[in-house]
Design an enzyme around this catalytic site. Structure first.
Site, PDB file in Angstrom:
ATOM      1  N   ALA A  13       0.949  -1.199  -0.169  1.00 40.24           N
ATOM      2  CA  ALA A  13       0.061  -0.131   0.045  1.00 40.24           C
ATOM      3  C   ALA A  13       0.959   1.149  -0.012  1.00 40.24           C
ATOM      4  CB  ALA A  13      -0.795  -0.149   1.218  1.00 40.24           C
ATOM      5  N   GLY A  17       4.858   0.475  -3.875  1.00 39.13           N
ATOM      6  CA  GLY A  17       4.080  -0.529  -4.175  1.00 39.13           C
ATOM      7  C   GLY A  17       3.154  -0.268  -5.408  1.00 39.13           C
ATOM      8  N   ARG A  92      13.615   5.522   8.646  1.00 46.93           N
ATOM      9  CA  ARG A  92      14.084   6.453   9.982  1.00 46.93           C
ATOM     10  C   ARG A  92      13.312   7.663  10.112  1.00 46.93           C
ATOM     11  NH1 ARG A  92      19.870   7.224  11.526  1.00 46.93           N
ATOM     12  NH2 ARG A  92      20.544   5.433   9.965  1.00 46.93           N
ATOM     13  N   ASN A 105      13.967  -2.443  12.078  1.00 44.66           N
ATOM     14  CA  ASN A 105      13.890  -3.333  10.653  1.00 44.66           C
ATOM     15  C   ASN A 105      13.894  -4.977  11.000  1.00 44.66           C
ATOM     16  OD1 ASN A 105      13.023  -1.698   8.383  1.00 44.66           O
ATOM     17  ND2 ASN A 105      14.642  -0.386   9.388  1.00 44.66           N
ATOM     18  N   GLY A 130      13.328  -2.300   0.805  1.00 47.49           N
ATOM     19  CA  GLY A 130      13.268  -1.396   2.018  1.00 47.49           C
ATOM     20  C   GLY A 130      14.514  -1.321   2.916  1.00 47.49           C
ATOM     21  N   ASP A 159      20.539   2.829  -8.227  1.00 50.15           N
ATOM     22  CA  ASP A 159      21.726   3.533  -8.165  1.00 50.15           C
ATOM     23  C   ASP A 159      22.484   3.431  -9.400  1.00 50.15           C
ATOM     24  OD1 ASP A 159      21.475   3.921  -5.391  1.00 50.15           O
ATOM     25  OD2 ASP A 159      21.692   2.054  -5.129  1.00 50.15           O
ATOM     26  N   ARG A 162      20.664   5.375 -12.111  1.00 48.20           N
ATOM     27  CA  ARG A 162      21.020   6.810 -11.984  1.00 48.20           C
ATOM     28  C   ARG A 162      22.567   7.195 -12.465  1.00 48.20           C
ATOM     29  NH1 ARG A 162      18.974   6.882  -5.602  1.00 48.20           N
ATOM     30  NH2 ARG A 162      16.812   7.646  -5.990  1.00 48.20           N
ATOM     31  N   HIS A 187      23.933   0.333  -0.602  1.00 51.73           N
ATOM     32  CA  HIS A 187      22.801   1.197  -1.114  1.00 51.73           C
ATOM     33  C   HIS A 187      22.569   2.272   0.041  1.00 51.73           C
ATOM     34  CE1 HIS A 187      19.327   3.297  -2.712  1.00 51.73           C
ATOM     35  NE2 HIS A 187      18.765   3.047  -1.503  1.00 51.73           N
TER      36      HIS A 187
HETATM   37  P1  NAX Z   1       5.887   3.986   1.932  1.00 57.34           P
HETATM   38  O1  NAX Z   1       5.977   4.472   3.609  1.00 57.34           O
HETATM   39  O2  NAX Z   1       4.984   4.809   1.245  1.00 57.34           O
HETATM   40  O3  NAX Z   1       5.383   2.472   1.931  1.00 57.34           O
HETATM   41  C1  NAX Z   1       5.979   1.620   2.772  1.00 57.34           C
HETATM   42  C2  NAX Z   1       4.830   0.698   3.054  1.00 57.34           C
HETATM   43  O4  NAX Z   1       5.177  -0.499   3.793  1.00 57.34           O
HETATM   44  C3  NAX Z   1       3.559   1.246   3.816  1.00 57.34           C
HETATM   45  O5  NAX Z   1       2.189   1.053   3.246  1.00 57.34           O
HETATM   46  C4  NAX Z   1       3.584   0.546   5.306  1.00 57.34           C
HETATM   47  O6  NAX Z   1       2.341   0.426   5.781  1.00 57.34           O
HETATM   48  C5  NAX Z   1       4.266  -1.040   4.759  1.00 57.34           C
HETATM   49  N1  NAX Z   1       4.924  -1.722   5.796  1.00 57.34           N
HETATM   50  C6  NAX Z   1       5.551  -1.317   7.039  1.00 57.34           C
HETATM   51  N2  NAX Z   1       5.913  -2.272   7.702  1.00 57.34           N
HETATM   52  C7  NAX Z   1       5.556  -3.412   7.063  1.00 57.34           C
HETATM   53  C8  NAX Z   1       5.427  -4.941   7.435  1.00 57.34           C
HETATM   54  N3  NAX Z   1       6.138  -5.498   8.544  1.00 57.34           N
HETATM   55  N4  NAX Z   1       4.853  -5.713   6.553  1.00 57.34           N
HETATM   56  C9  NAX Z   1       4.408  -5.297   5.265  1.00 57.34           C
HETATM   57  N5  NAX Z   1       4.124  -4.056   4.970  1.00 57.34           N
HETATM   58  C10 NAX Z   1       4.651  -3.126   5.996  1.00 57.34           C
HETATM   59  O7  NAX Z   1       7.427   3.885   1.491  1.00 57.34           O
HETATM   60  P2  NAX Z   1       8.013   3.578   0.206  1.00 57.34           P
HETATM   61  O8  NAX Z   1       8.275   5.135  -0.477  1.00 57.34           O
HETATM   62  O9  NAX Z   1       7.092   2.777  -0.602  1.00 57.34           O
HETATM   63  O10 NAX Z   1       9.474   2.908   0.335  1.00 57.34           O
HETATM   64  C11 NAX Z   1       9.539   1.696   0.913  1.00 57.34           C
HETATM   65  C12 NAX Z   1      10.837   1.337   1.172  1.00 57.34           C
HETATM   66  O11 NAX Z   1      11.785   1.539  -0.029  1.00 57.34           O
HETATM   67  C13 NAX Z   1      11.582   2.438   2.169  1.00 57.34           C
HETATM   68  O12 NAX Z   1      12.316   1.602   3.053  1.00 57.34           O
HETATM   69  C14 NAX Z   1      12.707   3.046   1.385  1.00 57.34           C
HETATM   70  O13 NAX Z   1      13.537   3.634   2.160  1.00 57.34           O
HETATM   71  C15 NAX Z   1      13.082   2.092   0.359  1.00 57.34           C
HETATM   72  N6  NAX Z   1      13.693   2.527  -0.770  1.00 57.34           N
HETATM   73  C16 NAX Z   1      14.814   1.839  -1.116  1.00 57.34           C
HETATM   74  C17 NAX Z   1      15.314   2.232  -2.584  1.00 57.34           C
HETATM   75  C18 NAX Z   1      16.652   1.423  -2.733  1.00 57.34           C
HETATM   76  O14 NAX Z   1      17.084   1.903  -3.997  1.00 57.34           O
HETATM   77  N7  NAX Z   1      17.022   0.165  -2.276  1.00 57.34           N
HETATM   78  C19 NAX Z   1      15.147   3.283  -3.222  1.00 57.34           C
HETATM   79  C20 NAX Z   1      13.571   3.964  -2.911  1.00 57.34           C
HETATM   80  C21 NAX Z   1      13.039   3.813  -1.316  1.00 57.34           C
HETATM   81  O15 NAX Z   1      13.798   5.011  -0.897  1.00 57.34           O
END
Ligand code: NAX
Length: 328
Positions: A13, A17, A92, A105, A130, A159, A162, A187
């Site tokens: 959500a 996603g 964070r 986490n 995540g 990355d 980019r 990352h």
């Molecule tokens: P959002 O906060 O929009 O969405 C995260 C979703 O995860 C929320 O809907 C929340 O309810 C859900 N969630 C939390 N805990 C959960 C659990 N235990 N089980 C199932 N669902 C859970 O974040 P969003 O912008 O979608 O980013 C998601 C993650 O991607 C973040 O940790 C972010 O830091 C990371 N990213 C990683 C990147 C990468 O290159 N590896 C780049 C993009 C992004 O920053």
């Protein structure tokens, strides 16, 4: 007709996603001839929004989409999963120390790793998006002793993409002319985008650019801090580009790298290039038939060595911290 591939998405959500699910359902993750069945994992507060997204997925009448299940139970979400995209994580927040972030986490990725261990299909492939992605992947992997460690990967493809885009802009080349770029390490802001082995239209990229100051003072920090620049401009973190990179990562893993090129993936180290065995670090990899291999024999110059070592040091510190927290 082919049996659908079960794809589990956590954090379904969230904003990544939302950018990801429609592309999976349309066939861009696995291929235009591969039916998929989606399992969406959310926390209880996210279930209603996930149901809304599922309604929109229905409304697309995607020919390849064979089912959608929504749950807050990790065991159900990973049951029979062939591909798992672990996107949901604890961000964070202000005043949070690294230890707090890692332990929050750990509370997510340890049980999810165990659920994957106990319920996923034998051919499970896991991508952790995540953050902190590399260490979250390590936590999940350690909680899944019955799954081969190499099935747990972390995303550095954003990355990588980019870096290709920045290099194309600097040189006027097309992105398709750029090959063999590598992201090394974590990352995070310490990641090292390496152009010394990269090619631009068949010529060495570092020699073509021939500007070590641009490399050190512009290119590397621009790539490493791009996430912060997106937040600054958009008022929200990268979502569509992150989803795009997740699609690319899995598509490449499953369908292979083109001849003469490679990609970057965070994977459990086998000790190559002096990266301690076991930590999940980004490497240059080729892929074929659903397996990947680290590109061997690259000559690492002093400029690269110092930067790879710094990022790997950060990863070993994160590993030591989660080990102390009892997460490994
Ligand atoms: P959002 O906060 O929009 O969405 C995260 C979703 O995860 C929320 O809907 C929340 O309810 C859900 N969630 C939390 N805990 C959960 C659990 N235990 N089980 C199932 N669902 C859970 O974040 P969003 O912008 O979608 O980013 C998601 C993650 O991607 C973040 O940790 C972010 O830091 C990371 N990213 C990683 C990147 C990468 O290159 N590896 C780049 C993009 C992004 O920053």
């Amino acid at each position: 007709t082919r049996t659908p591939v079960n794809v589990t998405v956590t954090g379904a959500a969230g904003q990544i996603g939302y950018a990801l699910l429609f592309r999976i359902a349309s066939g861009q993750l696995l291929g235009a001839d591969v039916p998929v069945s989606l399992r969406l994992l959310e926390i209880p507060q996210g279930l209603k929004a996930a149901e809304g997204t599922a309604m929109e997925l229905d409304d697309c009448a995607f020919p390849l989409l064979r089912g959608i299940e929504i749950t807050d139970d990790a065991n159900a979400a990973f049951s029979g999963a062939n591909v798992a995209l672990l996107v949901g994580a604890r961000p964070r927040t202000k005043g949070m120390e690294r230890g707090d972030l890692l332990s929050a986490n750990g509370g997510i990725f340890k049980p999810q790793g165990k659920a994957i261990n106990d319920h996923a299909a034998d051919d499970i492939k896991v991508l952790v998006v995540g953050n902190p992605a590399n260490t979250n992947a390590l936590i999940a992997q350690a909680a899944a002793p019955d799954v081969p460690a190499e099935r747990f990967t972390a995303m550095t493809r954003l990355d990588h993409n980019r870096a290709i885009s920045q290099l194309a802009a600097k040189t006027g080349a097309a992105v398709t002319d750029i090959k063999r770029l590598t992201i090394w390490g974590n990352h995070s802001a310490t990641q090292y985008p390496d152009i010394f082995h990269a090619e631009i239209a068949g010529k060495n990229a570092a020699e073509t650019v021939n500007d070590e100051q641009w490399l050190a003072d512009t290119f590397i920090p621009t790539v490493a801090k791009r996430g912060a620049a997106i937040i600054e401009a958009r008022g929200a973190s990268s979502a569509a580009s992150a989803a795009n990179a997740a699609i690319d990562h899995v598509h490449t893993w499953v369908n292979g790298t083109p001849a003469g090129d490679w990609t970057s993936m965070g994977i459990p180290s086998d000790g190559s290039y002096g990266v301690p065995e076991g930590i999940i670090s980004s490497f240059p990899v080729t892929t074929k038939d659903g397996r990947y291999e680290i590109v061997q024999g690259l000559d690492i110059n002093d400029f690269s060595r110092a930067r790879i070592d710094a990022s790997v040091k950060e990863l070993t510190e994160e590993r030591d911290a989660v080990r102390e927290l009892g997460l490994l």
